[in-house]
Scaffold this motif. Structure first.
Motif, PDB file in Angstrom:
ATOM      1  N   LEU A 104      11.251 -12.023   2.573  1.00  0.00           N
ATOM      2  CA  LEU A 104      10.349 -11.274   1.700  1.00  0.00           C
ATOM      3  C   LEU A 104      10.314  -9.792   2.062  1.00  0.00           C
ATOM      4  N   SER A 105      10.446  -9.481   3.348  1.00  0.00           N
ATOM      5  CA  SER A 105      10.485  -8.073   3.776  1.00  0.00           C
ATOM      6  C   SER A 105      11.718  -7.381   3.198  1.00  0.00           C
ATOM      7  N   ASP A 106      12.845  -8.083   3.191  1.00  0.00           N
ATOM      8  CA  ASP A 106      14.069  -7.523   2.593  1.00  0.00           C
ATOM      9  C   ASP A 106      13.880  -7.285   1.102  1.00  0.00           C
ATOM     10  N   GLU A 107      13.249  -8.259   0.417  1.00  0.00           N
ATOM     11  CA  GLU A 107      12.998  -8.104  -1.016  1.00  0.00           C
ATOM     12  C   GLU A 107      12.029  -6.955  -1.282  1.00  0.00           C
ATOM     13  N   ALA A 108      11.014  -6.831  -0.420  1.00  0.00           N
ATOM     14  CA  ALA A 108      10.013  -5.765  -0.602  1.00  0.00           C
ATOM     15  C   ALA A 108      10.610  -4.393  -0.357  1.00  0.00           C
ATOM     16  N   GLY A 109      11.678  -4.342   0.433  1.00  0.00           N
ATOM     17  CA  GLY A 109      12.311  -3.059   0.735  1.00  0.00           C
ATOM     18  C   GLY A 109      13.369  -2.643  -0.258  1.00  0.00           C
ATOM     19  N   ALA A 110      13.631  -3.474  -1.261  1.00  0.00           N
ATOM     20  CA  ALA A 110      14.653  -3.147  -2.261  1.00  0.00           C
ATOM     21  C   ALA A 110      14.231  -1.924  -3.063  1.00  0.00           C
ATOM     22  N   PRO A 111      15.155  -0.982  -3.303  1.00  0.00           N
ATOM     23  CA  PRO A 111      14.803   0.259  -4.014  1.00  0.00           C
ATOM     24  C   PRO A 111      14.363   0.035  -5.462  1.00  0.00           C
ATOM     25  N   ASP A 112      14.808  -1.057  -6.074  1.00  0.00           N
ATOM     26  CA  ASP A 112      14.448  -1.319  -7.471  1.00  0.00           C
ATOM     27  C   ASP A 112      13.297  -2.312  -7.603  1.00  0.00           C
ATOM     28  N   LEU A 113      12.573  -2.533  -6.498  1.00  0.00           N
ATOM     29  CA  LEU A 113      11.510  -3.545  -6.495  1.00  0.00           C
ATOM     30  C   LEU A 113      10.527  -3.344  -7.632  1.00  0.00           C
TER      31      LEU A 113
ATOM     32  N   HIS B  23       0.521 -12.586   2.539  1.00  0.00           N
ATOM     33  CA  HIS B  23      -0.044 -13.892   2.896  1.00  0.00           C
ATOM     34  C   HIS B  23       0.701 -14.511   4.076  1.00  0.00           C
ATOM     35  N   LYS B  24       2.032 -14.478   4.044  1.00  0.00           N
ATOM     36  CA  LYS B  24       2.830 -15.067   5.129  1.00  0.00           C
ATOM     37  C   LYS B  24       2.580 -14.338   6.446  1.00  0.00           C
ATOM     38  N   GLN B  25       2.492 -13.010   6.388  1.00  0.00           N
ATOM     39  CA  GLN B  25       2.234 -12.227   7.600  1.00  0.00           C
ATOM     40  C   GLN B  25       0.859 -12.552   8.168  1.00  0.00           C
ATOM     41  N   ALA B  26      -0.133 -12.694   7.291  1.00  0.00           N
ATOM     42  CA  ALA B  26      -1.488 -13.021   7.748  1.00  0.00           C
ATOM     43  C   ALA B  26      -1.529 -14.416   8.370  1.00  0.00           C
TER      44      ALA B  26
END
Length: 369
Positions: free
Chosen positions: A36-45, A61-64
């Motif tokens: 999810l971190s990789d997806e969140a870092g995508a430039p076109d997110l 949620h997963k981090q928490a």
């Protein structure tokens, strides 16, 4: 000589925590966070805001969840160190701190254990709660508003965002009904045990005879399901009415004709929305709730279940799940689990975790029977 021995208690907590850790699957949780971190870092997110919101919400949620688990593990280690220090130094202050931390850790681990029981099909979703006043006149509408505040305070204490979608005010005191979202992972699974008829017994503040008054309110809890749009609703199956939104006491101050009421003619389901800024937004919100209810009904019929997921709530005698006594002996008692509190003021201020945990455990035992 000070001799503090909490080893048996700590060992029991470690065993329970070990079971929780297996269910949570920490390795899988870390893998999900990396993905999810990789997806969140995508430039076109943010080219697709809805998809981006889902990714960032899931990541948070997963981090928490991982943080809760790792913090408990660290606290167990720290507690053993604190007990050793108290005994070595014969320090009563450290011993008192250790006993206090043991109690706090026990409560935290119990809550984590309850969360592992939320494995229903929709348990991980946010919740839509509808409260309706029942029998009891002004006392019932006042009680409905008390329940609404109770759930809003519970959400506030847990730092869960809330969105009020519709409120229908009574001519006298309180509300006829209200619908609101609590936006948090597992909000539905957690709060679904609150669905049912709630009963209030008190000396009525609206009468002159100082007589005890019994009133009722119904609580319905359904999951927030964005994919509910898969339910096709022909235009001919619904009737859409537009009306002026109401204020407290029936006032129509600073309101517009933007409130929407949708009636699904085949099922008789009625959904009203009035808290959005425009008629279009209110209609969209009402359709989403209607589609969710129809999807649940459809799935339950396919499974030949006897009751609707949201519950068949009548808000009257014979269908009660919790009673609130505000005269004589001050008491709130859950009639299913037997869990009770002698502090109704605290309960109405959002102190519901004990009732919710007991309800989730009760439901799990019932499902296993």
């Amino acid at each position: 000589m000070l001799e503090l021995d909490l080893s048996a208690d700590i060992q029991a907590l470690r065993q329970t925590f070990g079971d929780i850790r297996e269910v949570v699957d920490v390795d899988s949780l870390r893998a999900d966070i990396t993905r999810l971190s990789d997806e969140a870092g995508a430039p076109d997110l943010w080219d697709d805001p809805d998809a981006a919101q889902k990714v960032t919400s899931a990541l948070s949620h997963k981090q928490a969840e991982l943080k809760r688990v790792t913090e408990v593990e660290q606290r167990l280690d720290d507690l053993e160190v604190l007990v050793g220090l108290a005994n070595e130094m014969e320090d009563e202050d450290s011993a008192t701190e250790a006993r206090s931390e043991l109690a706090a850790l026990t409560d935290t681990i119990n809550q984590l254990e309850v969360q592992t029981l939320l494995d229903g099909e929709y348990d991980d979703r946010s919740a839509i709660i509808t409260i309706r006043s029942g029998a009891g006149g002004d006392d019932a509408t006042d009680f409905a508003e008390m329940l609404m505040r109770m759930y809003l305070r519970w959400a506030e204490q847990h730092k869960y965002p809330v969105k009020v979608m519709d409120t229908s005010y009574a001519e006298g005191a309180g509300i006829k009904s209200a619908t609101f979202e609590i936006v948090a992972p597992y909000a539905f699974g957690t709060l679904s045990v609150e669905a049912g008829t709630h009963r209030l017994a008190r000396i009525s503040p609206f009468g002159s005879a100082d007589k005890r008054q019994t009133s009722f309110a119904a609580v319905e809890v359904i999951p927030l399901m964005e994919e509910a749009t898969e339910v096709d609703i022909p235009e001919g199956d619904i009737r859409v009415d537009v009306f002026r939104s109401s204020g407290p006491g029936g006032q129509s101050v600073n309101t517009t004709d933007s409130a929407v009421r949708i009636t699904h003619l085949p099922s008789g389901i009625v959904v009203s929305m009035q808290n959005e800024k425009s008629q279009i937004q209110n209609r969209a919100a009402a359709m989403r709730v209607l589609q969710t209810r129809l999807l649940l009904l459809q799935k339950e019929e396919e499974a030949a279940k006897k009751k609707e997921l949201a519950g068949n709530i009548t808000a009257s005698w014979g269908d009660q799940m919790r009673s609130y006594f505000l005269y004589g002996q001050q008491l709130v008692k859950d009639l299913r689990t037997g869990y009770e509190s002698g502090n109704p003021a605290s309960v109405f201020d959002g102190d519901l975790d004990g009732f919710i945990s007991a309800g989730i455990r009760w439901r799990k035992r019932k499902d296993e029977d």
